[in-house]
Scaffold this motif. Structure first.
Motif, PDB file in Angstrom:
ATOM      1  N   UNK A   1       0.830  -1.213   0.000  1.00 15.57           N
ATOM      2  CA  UNK A   1       0.000   0.000   0.000  1.00 15.57           C
ATOM      3  C   UNK A   1       0.860   1.256   0.000  1.00 15.57           C
ATOM      4  N   UNK A   2       1.974   1.209   0.714  1.00 14.12           N
ATOM      5  CA  UNK A   2       2.908   2.332   0.717  1.00 14.12           C
ATOM      6  C   UNK A   2       3.428   2.600  -0.696  1.00 14.12           C
ATOM      7  N   UNK A   3       3.823   1.535  -1.401  1.00 16.72           N
ATOM      8  CA  UNK A   3       4.325   1.674  -2.765  1.00 16.72           C
ATOM      9  C   UNK A   3       3.219   2.155  -3.706  1.00 16.72           C
ATOM     10  N   UNK A   4       1.999   1.660  -3.508  1.00 21.96           N
ATOM     11  CA  UNK A   4       0.847   2.092  -4.307  1.00 21.96           C
ATOM     12  C   UNK A   4       0.701   3.603  -4.251  1.00 21.96           C
ATOM     13  N   UNK A   5       0.723   4.156  -3.035  1.00 25.86           N
ATOM     14  CA  UNK A   5       0.526   5.590  -2.866  1.00 25.86           C
ATOM     15  C   UNK A   5       1.741   6.395  -3.327  1.00 25.86           C
ATOM     16  N   UNK A   6       2.926   5.795  -3.219  1.00 32.20           N
ATOM     17  CA  UNK A   6       4.151   6.457  -3.667  1.00 32.20           C
ATOM     18  C   UNK A   6       4.143   6.642  -5.187  1.00 32.20           C
ATOM     19  N   UNK A   7       3.733   5.606  -5.891  1.00 33.52           N
ATOM     20  CA  UNK A   7       3.729   5.663  -7.360  1.00 33.52           C
ATOM     21  C   UNK A   7       2.577   6.516  -7.878  1.00 33.52           C
ATOM     22  N   UNK A   8       1.437   6.430  -7.217  1.00 37.76           N
ATOM     23  CA  UNK A   8       0.213   7.019  -7.747  1.00 37.76           C
ATOM     24  C   UNK A   8       0.074   8.483  -7.336  1.00 37.76           C
ATOM     25  N   UNK A   9       0.992   9.317  -7.826  1.00 38.78           N
ATOM     26  CA  UNK A   9       0.950  10.751  -7.567  1.00 38.78           C
ATOM     27  C   UNK A   9       0.654  11.477  -8.876  1.00 38.78           C
ATOM     28  N   UNK A  10      -0.269  12.443  -8.873  1.00 40.41           N
ATOM     29  CA  UNK A  10      -0.643  13.130 -10.118  1.00 40.41           C
ATOM     30  C   UNK A  10       0.539  13.705 -10.892  1.00 40.41           C
ATOM     31  N   UNK A  11       1.485  14.351 -10.192  1.00 38.48           N
ATOM     32  CA  UNK A  11       2.611  14.955 -10.907  1.00 38.48           C
ATOM     33  C   UNK A  11       3.544  13.901 -11.466  1.00 38.48           C
ATOM     34  N   UNK A  12       3.693  12.809 -10.741  1.00 44.87           N
ATOM     35  CA  UNK A  12       4.501  11.696 -11.249  1.00 44.87           C
ATOM     36  C   UNK A  12       3.832  11.102 -12.489  1.00 44.87           C
ATOM     37  N   UNK A  13       2.507  10.957 -12.438  1.00 43.83           N
ATOM     38  CA  UNK A  13       1.765  10.457 -13.597  1.00 43.83           C
ATOM     39  C   UNK A  13       1.945  11.365 -14.802  1.00 43.83           C
ATOM     40  N   UNK A  14       1.869  12.672 -14.566  1.00 46.82           N
ATOM     41  CA  UNK A  14       2.013  13.631 -15.659  1.00 46.82           C
ATOM     42  C   UNK A  14       3.394  13.543 -16.293  1.00 46.82           C
ATOM     43  N   UNK A  15       4.421  13.414 -15.447  1.00 45.28           N
ATOM     44  CA  UNK A  15       5.785  13.323 -15.963  1.00 45.28           C
ATOM     45  C   UNK A  15       6.004  12.026 -16.731  1.00 45.28           C
ATOM     46  N   UNK A  16       5.475  10.922 -16.206  1.00 43.61           N
ATOM     47  CA  UNK A  16       5.627   9.631 -16.889  1.00 43.61           C
ATOM     48  C   UNK A  16       4.862   9.623 -18.206  1.00 43.61           C
ATOM     49  N   UNK A  17       3.654  10.199 -18.209  1.00 47.67           N
ATOM     50  CA  UNK A  17       2.876  10.284 -19.441  1.00 47.67           C
ATOM     51  C   UNK A  17       3.631  11.105 -20.480  1.00 47.67           C
ATOM     52  N   UNK A  18       4.232  12.206 -20.040  1.00 45.70           N
ATOM     53  CA  UNK A  18       4.992  13.056 -20.959  1.00 45.70           C
ATOM     54  C   UNK A  18       6.154  12.288 -21.578  1.00 45.70           C
ATOM     55  N   UNK A  19       6.797  11.429 -20.770  1.00 44.17           N
ATOM     56  CA  UNK A  19       7.887  10.600 -21.296  1.00 44.17           C
ATOM     57  C   UNK A  19       7.386   9.653 -22.377  1.00 44.17           C
ATOM     58  N   UNK A  20       6.317   8.912 -22.084  1.00 48.96           N
ATOM     59  CA  UNK A  20       5.786   7.979 -23.077  1.00 48.96           C
ATOM     60  C   UNK A  20       5.297   8.719 -24.318  1.00 48.96           C
ATOM     61  N   UNK A  21       4.745   9.917 -24.135  1.00 49.44           N
ATOM     62  CA  UNK A  21       4.293  10.715 -25.277  1.00 49.44           C
ATOM     63  C   UNK A  21       5.475  11.092 -26.160  1.00 49.44           C
ATOM     64  N   UNK A  22       6.566  11.542 -25.549  1.00 51.91           N
ATOM     65  CA  UNK A  22       7.761  11.894 -26.335  1.00 51.91           C
ATOM     66  C   UNK A  22       8.268  10.690 -27.111  1.00 51.91           C
TER      67      UNK A  22
END
Length: 262
Positions: A229-250
């Motif tokens: 659960x700790x890892x779930x909440x660590x990964x699931x952050x809006x800004x982290x999601x935005x940055x990762x999405x931007x990487x896959x988009x590039x």
């Protein structure tokens, strides 16, 4: 090295990093249509292609509407300009052509979950293979904890999901979770943002692949729930999601063409 962080506890360190993510991880700025088109291409590039099967939708500005791809186009052919805006009855409000009739169950999920802004459904090959075993998705690795205790399971295949009965069944099985494994079918992801939905769909297929590989070698061991659960909440952050999405988009834009944004 100043060492000013060496006396901090783990939770304090995590909070520091969360604050840094918010200020130093800007995501790329795309319109909703562009995000949907990019998600189609990202998923295509990462093993979610299954011909004309699968749908990606995002809520429109007007209540009871959503964007989706045109039936007859593969994920790799979707652009911001050829998406359709439809209502809950799948009537086209903007664009030409027709949506996939299976989008009907999306209407049921959106009705049941006001918090959901994007739904992804694909028949990614490892997920589809796992679904044939009628076994739930098993999260037992750090990288996959974004899905920990967040995946429901529908053990009964309702057939082609074009009826209201299938919509009710799928929405009910999903409940409050972010994802659903549909036996003999594929995956469903329902999230509060397009970025989050895209990344969870990628994680889902990777988790299914790892489960098949690990179970072929031996018995998969569970992980500690509190740490998961700790890892779930660590990964699931809006800004982290935005940055990762931007990487896959590039990455997808490098492989493809910028015209998908038009």
């Amino acid at each position: 090295m100043s060492g000013d962080t060496f006396d901090l506890g783990k939770q304090q360190l995590m909070e520091r990093e969360f604050a840094q993510m918010e200020s130093k991880l800007p995501g790329a700025v795309y319109s909703t249509r562009q995000k949907v088109a990019l998600t189609c291409r990202i998923l295509f590039d990462n093993g979610h292609d299954s011909g004309l099967a699968g749908q990606i939708t995002a809520r429109g500005d007007t209540p009871g509407t959503f964007l989706t791809q045109r039936l007859g186009f593969g994920f790799d052919e979707i652009t911001a300009g050829n998406l359709l805006l439809v209502n809950e009855d799948l009537q086209v409000l903007e664009g030409s052509g027709m949506p996939n009739p299976a989008n009907r169950f999306h209407s049921w999920v959106y009705r049941a979950r006001p918090d959901v802004r994007c739904i992804i459904h694909t028949h990614a090959v490892h997920t589809a293979a796992l679904s044939m075993l009628e076994e739930p998705l098993m999260v037992s690795h750090m990288d996959n904890c974004v899905l920990y205790d967040d995946v429901a399971f529908l053990p009964k295949w309702p057939g082609v999901p074009v009826g209201n009965e299938e919509g009710e069944m799928i929405a009910g099985a999903l409940g409050s979770k972010r994802a659903l494994l549909l036996a003999h079918h594929g995956l469903l992801v329902a999230c509060g943002s397009i970025e989050e939905a895209c990344l969870i769909a990628l994680a889902f297929e990777r988790t299914a692949r790892m489960q098949l590989l690990a179970s072929a070698a031996g018995r998969i061991q569970p992980i500690e729930p509190e740490l998961a659960r700790e890892a779930h909440d660590w990964i699931l952050r809006p800004q982290r999601n935005a940055a990762a999405f931007a990487y896959y988009a590039r990455r997808s834009l490098k492989q493809g063409s910028g015209c998908l944004l038009e």
